[in-house]
Write a protein that holds these residues in place. Structure first.
Motif, PDB file in Angstrom:
ATOM      1  N   TRP A  39       0.785  -1.003  -0.148  1.00 11.43           N
ATOM      2  CA  TRP A  39       0.334  -0.112   0.277  1.00 11.43           C
ATOM      3  C   TRP A  39       0.844   0.818  -0.069  1.00 11.43           C
ATOM      4  O   TRP A  39       1.209   1.968   1.058  1.00 11.43           O
ATOM      5  CB  TRP A  39      -1.021   0.262   1.050  1.00 11.43           C
ATOM      6  N   PRO A  40       1.654   1.605  -0.924  1.00 13.55           N
ATOM      7  CA  PRO A  40       2.626   2.622  -1.541  1.00 13.55           C
ATOM      8  C   PRO A  40       1.687   3.711  -1.182  1.00 13.55           C
ATOM      9  O   PRO A  40       2.706   5.108  -0.875  1.00 13.55           O
ATOM     10  CB  PRO A  40       3.419   2.720  -2.546  1.00 13.55           C
ATOM     11  N   LYS A  41       0.252   4.228  -1.858  1.00 13.18           N
ATOM     12  CA  LYS A  41       0.109   5.836  -1.303  1.00 13.18           C
ATOM     13  C   LYS A  41      -0.080   6.376  -0.140  1.00 13.18           C
ATOM     14  O   LYS A  41      -0.834   5.430   0.963  1.00 13.18           O
ATOM     15  CB  LYS A  41      -0.773   5.474  -1.905  1.00 13.18           C
ATOM     16  N   LYS A  42       0.615   7.014   0.734  1.00 13.12           N
ATOM     17  CA  LYS A  42       0.069   6.906   1.870  1.00 13.12           C
ATOM     18  C   LYS A  42      -1.318   7.582   2.339  1.00 13.12           C
ATOM     19  O   LYS A  42      -1.873   6.880   4.076  1.00 13.12           O
ATOM     20  CB  LYS A  42       0.831   8.800   2.326  1.00 13.12           C
ATOM     21  N   ARG A  43      -2.244   7.835   1.367  1.00 12.16           N
ATOM     22  CA  ARG A  43      -3.752   7.575   1.745  1.00 12.16           C
ATOM     23  C   ARG A  43      -3.931   6.466   2.442  1.00 12.16           C
ATOM     24  O   ARG A  43      -5.519   6.407   2.750  1.00 12.16           O
ATOM     25  CB  ARG A  43      -4.789   8.644   1.094  1.00 12.16           C
ATOM     26  N   HIS A  44      -3.821   5.531   1.482  1.00  6.72           N
ATOM     27  CA  HIS A  44      -3.914   3.847   2.097  1.00  6.72           C
ATOM     28  C   HIS A  44      -2.926   3.496   3.744  1.00  6.72           C
ATOM     29  O   HIS A  44      -3.372   2.177   2.765  1.00  6.72           O
ATOM     30  CB  HIS A  44      -3.398   3.276   0.979  1.00  6.72           C
ATOM     31  N   HIS A  45      -1.893   3.478   4.149  1.00  5.00           N
ATOM     32  CA  HIS A  45      -1.162   3.417   4.475  1.00  5.00           C
ATOM     33  C   HIS A  45      -1.958   2.728   5.731  1.00  5.00           C
ATOM     34  O   HIS A  45      -1.731   1.818   6.476  1.00  5.00           O
ATOM     35  CB  HIS A  45      -0.632   5.035   5.534  1.00  5.00           C
TER      36      HIS A  45
END
Ligand SMILES: C[S@@+](CC[C@H](N)C(=O)[O-])C[C@H]1O[C@@H](n2cnc3c(N)ncnc32)[C@H](O)[C@@H]1O
Length: 201
Positions: A112-118
């Motif tokens: 989950w590389p995107k910050k909003r998906h952390h």
């Protein structure tokens, strides 16, 4: 029945049948090793073959992967190995209350590389709490990822966690290449030890 009620009933039924599967497979067992996100089961099948004294359970969300993993187990006549379709949090909740883990493997979890998906990452503080509760004192948590960011994230969470000791002295216990590992140019591994409760406290 509304679609929401139907959805809740499905979740309830899924959890009940997982509890039954766990009761049947794990009640009274010790030396349990859990791999979360086992994919096609390459790692745990090889591990179980060389660790007959342990009971190995691999879980994954995807039915086809679990089917392929269980085929490997059947072909090798391994009776210390089982793969179940289950989600990581639901699995810890479904295990019989007395069951404790000796080892946990998390190998190439979705980064989950995107910050909003952390927040979708598995290695959250709440999950490390749950894992610690379910792991014997001295039990090990092994984590491997190709994502430097997810690796650093997990290191920071473990360093701050009161129940896990991140130690460089622990080596990766078993070398075999997983399906995802062969696709990666590089990866990072760590091991943490569940801290023994201080008997004076
Ligand atoms: C990138 S693959 C790695 C598979 C295997 N460990 C390997 O190295 O080949 C990540 C796997 O984790 C599973 N997974 C993702 N989130 C999960 C969760 N919360 N609980 C259980 N399995 C999960 C996915 O279905 C997928 O098979």
């Amino acid at each position: 029945m509304s679609s929401r009620e139907k959805h809740l009933e499905e979740i309830h039924n899924r959890r009940c049948s997982l509890e039954e599967e766990c009761e049947e497979a794990l009640a009274g067992k010790s030396g349990i090793v859990l791999e979360i996100g086992c994919g096609h089961g390459h790692f745990l099948t090889a591990y179980a073959q060389t660790h007959p004294e342990q009971f190995c359970v691999g879980i994954d969300l995807i039915s086809r992967r679990i089917r392929l993993a269980n085929d490997k187990r059947t072909k090798r006549y391994l009776n210390n190995l089982l793969f179940l379709k289950a989600e990581g949090v639901e699995m810890l909740d479904a295990m019989p209350s007395a069951v404790r883990l000796e080892g946990v493997f998390v190998i190439f979890p979705d980064p989950w590389p995107k910050k909003r998906h952390h927040r979708r990452r598995l290695m959250q503080v709440e999950y490390l709490n749950k894992l610690a509760h379910r792991t014997v004192a001295g039990g090990k948590l092994y984590f491997r990822t190709d994502s430097p960011d997810y690796f650093q994230w997990t290191v920071e969470k473990l360093i701050q966690h009161p129940d896990w000791d991140l130690t460089e002295e622990l080596n990766w216990p078993f070398a075999t290449t997983t399906y995802f590992q062969q696709l990666m140019e590089s990866f990072y591994s760590l091991a943490a030890c569940k801290i023994t409760a201080d008997p004076s406290m």
